[in-house]
Design a protein around this motif. Structure first.
Motif, mmCIF file in Angstrom:
data_model
loop_
_atom_site.group_PDB
_atom_site.id
_atom_site.type_symbol
_atom_site.label_atom_id
_atom_site.label_comp_id
_atom_site.label_asym_id
_atom_site.label_seq_id
_atom_site.Cartn_x
_atom_site.Cartn_y
_atom_site.Cartn_z
ATOM 1 N N ARG A 159 -8.362 -14.986 0.658
ATOM 2 C CA ARG A 159 -8.759 -14.715 2.768
ATOM 3 C C ARG A 159 -8.529 -14.227 3.718
ATOM 4 N N GLU A 160 -7.609 -13.887 3.277
ATOM 5 C CA GLU A 160 -6.080 -13.139 4.567
ATOM 6 C C GLU A 160 -5.036 -12.500 3.092
ATOM 7 N N ILE A 161 -4.813 -10.964 3.688
ATOM 8 C CA ILE A 161 -3.462 -9.833 2.955
ATOM 9 C C ILE A 161 -2.501 -10.416 3.851
ATOM 10 N N TYR A 162 -1.629 -9.995 3.621
ATOM 11 C CA TYR A 162 -0.255 -9.914 4.220
ATOM 12 C C TYR A 162 -0.121 -8.597 3.897
ATOM 13 N N PHE A 163 0.472 -7.481 4.114
ATOM 14 C CA PHE A 163 0.372 -5.642 3.876
ATOM 15 C C PHE A 163 1.745 -6.229 4.129
ATOM 16 N N ALA A 164 2.835 -6.283 2.870
ATOM 17 C CA ALA A 164 4.304 -6.295 2.524
ATOM 18 C C ALA A 164 4.656 -5.041 2.755
ATOM 19 N N ASP A 165 4.405 -3.654 3.502
ATOM 20 C CA ASP A 165 4.814 -1.825 3.234
ATOM 21 C C ASP A 165 6.096 -1.887 3.739
ATOM 22 N N ASP A 166 6.819 -1.078 4.566
ATOM 23 C CA ASP A 166 7.691 -1.647 5.372
ATOM 24 C C ASP A 166 7.404 -1.266 6.942
ATOM 25 N N CYS A 167 6.665 -0.034 5.879
ATOM 26 C CA CYS A 167 5.937 0.392 8.169
ATOM 27 C C CYS A 167 4.505 1.065 8.017
ATOM 28 N N THR B 75 0.707 -1.313 0.418
ATOM 29 C CA THR B 75 0.064 0.057 0.034
ATOM 30 C C THR B 75 0.884 1.221 0.094
ATOM 31 N N SER B 76 2.047 1.073 -0.203
ATOM 32 C CA SER B 76 3.133 2.436 0.507
ATOM 33 C C SER B 76 4.487 1.987 -0.187
ATOM 34 N N ARG B 77 4.914 2.863 -0.103
ATOM 35 C CA ARG B 77 6.783 2.764 -0.995
ATOM 36 C C ARG B 77 7.385 3.761 0.229
ATOM 37 N N GLY B 78 8.845 3.265 -0.099
ATOM 38 C CA GLY B 78 9.744 3.979 0.968
ATOM 39 C C GLY B 78 9.380 4.016 2.603
ATOM 40 N N CYS B 79 10.850 4.552 2.593
ATOM 41 C CA CYS B 79 10.295 4.170 4.109
ATOM 42 C C CYS B 79 11.406 5.943 4.473
ATOM 43 N N PRO B 80 10.972 6.797 6.013
ATOM 44 C CA PRO B 80 11.833 7.953 6.274
ATOM 45 C C PRO B 80 13.025 8.357 7.826
ATOM 46 N N PHE B 81 12.576 6.368 7.808
ATOM 47 C CA PHE B 81 13.923 6.112 8.556
ATOM 48 C C PHE B 81 15.381 5.609 8.176
ATOM 49 N N ALA B 82 16.085 5.860 8.822
ATOM 50 C CA ALA B 82 17.777 5.919 8.891
ATOM 51 C C ALA B 82 18.428 5.208 9.063
ATOM 52 N N CYS B 83 17.604 3.485 9.251
ATOM 53 C CA CYS B 83 18.190 2.099 9.949
ATOM 54 C C CYS B 83 20.169 2.378 8.989
ATOM 55 N N THR B 84 20.526 1.764 9.974
ATOM 56 C CA THR B 84 22.024 1.544 9.225
ATOM 57 C C THR B 84 22.015 0.241 8.516
ATOM 58 N N PHE B 85 21.257 -0.707 8.758
ATOM 59 C CA PHE B 85 21.118 -2.420 7.823
ATOM 60 C C PHE B 85 20.124 -1.902 6.672
ATOM 61 N N CYS B 86 19.575 -1.096 6.313
ATOM 62 C CA CYS B 86 18.379 -1.485 5.937
ATOM 63 C C CYS B 86 18.382 -0.513 4.370
ATOM 64 N N SER B 87 18.075 -1.250 3.408
ATOM 65 C CA SER B 87 18.193 -0.377 2.036
ATOM 66 C C SER B 87 17.337 0.958 1.702
ATOM 67 N N PHE C 83 13.483 1.551 -2.214
ATOM 68 C CA PHE C 83 12.461 2.571 -2.890
ATOM 69 C C PHE C 83 12.330 3.663 -2.201
ATOM 70 N N GLY C 84 13.647 4.187 -2.005
ATOM 71 C CA GLY C 84 13.579 5.448 -1.479
ATOM 72 C C GLY C 84 13.172 5.946 -0.050
ATOM 73 N N ARG C 85 13.646 6.951 0.468
ATOM 74 C CA ARG C 85 13.110 7.401 1.424
ATOM 75 C C ARG C 85 12.276 8.061 1.582
ATOM 76 N N THR C 86 11.702 8.875 -0.003
ATOM 77 C CA THR C 86 10.082 9.715 0.653
ATOM 78 C C THR C 86 9.177 8.239 0.267
ATOM 79 N N VAL C 87 8.635 8.830 1.292
ATOM 80 C CA VAL C 87 7.256 7.721 0.922
ATOM 81 C C VAL C 87 6.087 7.881 0.160
#
Length: 200
Positions: free
Chosen positions: A53-61, A11-23, A27-31
């Motif tokens: 019958r079931e959904i896995y929401f695969a968003d980072d956050c 449902t979304s792409r991108g993550c604004p956080f800066a964890c050092t282990f995460c690439s 998908f970029g920092r812009t959400v």
């Protein structure tokens, strides 16, 4: 999964956080977010055409935007969909009212990244959470009646046997329904990779 057939939805792409282990370079920092109505349309099509019958929401956050998450939950409830779903998020991106609404809307399982029992390690990896926060939110999630999957990372720079054993003890203390132990891997595009190259 709790029920089959199941499907993944992003449902979304991108993550604004800066964890050092995460690439974040993937998908970029812009959400970028799909609207709750757009997401509901995909869920309805998956259920109607394929009997999902079931959904896995695969968003980072998944709960990065709490109002948007609440709006989607309310749409699912309004349609009275026979749906269960799971997601991943951060312990600092939920609160009790949101968790209760998610449960009511069909959420059965949430994955949280705890990563380490060492506060200094958490600061070094730029995780942006505290151990007390993780313990409190995981306990709250389980008390509300949702399954918790907690993930941890072994082998980050500066870790020693003592910090590793503290992390194992923390995992036992938190007592989540599932644990995921990851080995720190310096993937290209991560700060961890840049640091490993700099160190030779």
């Amino acid at each position: 999964y709790k029920r089959l057939p199941a499907a993944s939805v992003i449902t979304s792409r991108g993550c604004p956080f800066a964890c050092t282990f995460c690439s974040g370079s993937i998908f970029g920092r812009t959400v970028r977010r799909r609207s709750p109505e757009n997401v509901l349309g995909e869920i309805s099509e998956l259920m109607g055409r394929f009997g999902i019958r079931e959904i896995y929401f695969a968003d980072d956050c998944f709960t990065l935007d709490r109002e948007r998450t609440a709006a989607l939950c309310n749409l699912i409830l309004g349609k009275r969909l026979d749906l269960t779903w799971i997601c991943s998020t951060r312990v600092n991106l939920v609160d009790e009212p949101l968790l209760r609404l998610m449960k009511k809307a069909g959420c059965v399982s949430i994955a949280y990244g705890v990563e380490s029992a060492d506060e200094e390690q958490l600061r070094a990896m730029k995780k942006g959470i505290t151990l007390e926060e993780a313990k409190r939110v995981i306990a709250l999630t389980r008390r509300i009646g949702m399954e918790v999957r907690a993930s941890y990372i072994f082998g980050l720079p500066g870790e020693d046997r003592d910090s590793l054993e503290r992390t194992l003890r923390l995992a036992l203390e938190i007592n989540s329904d599932f644990v995921i132990f990851n080995i720190a891997t310096p993937r290209p595009g991560t700060e961890l990779y840049d640091d490993a190259r700099a160190r030779g």
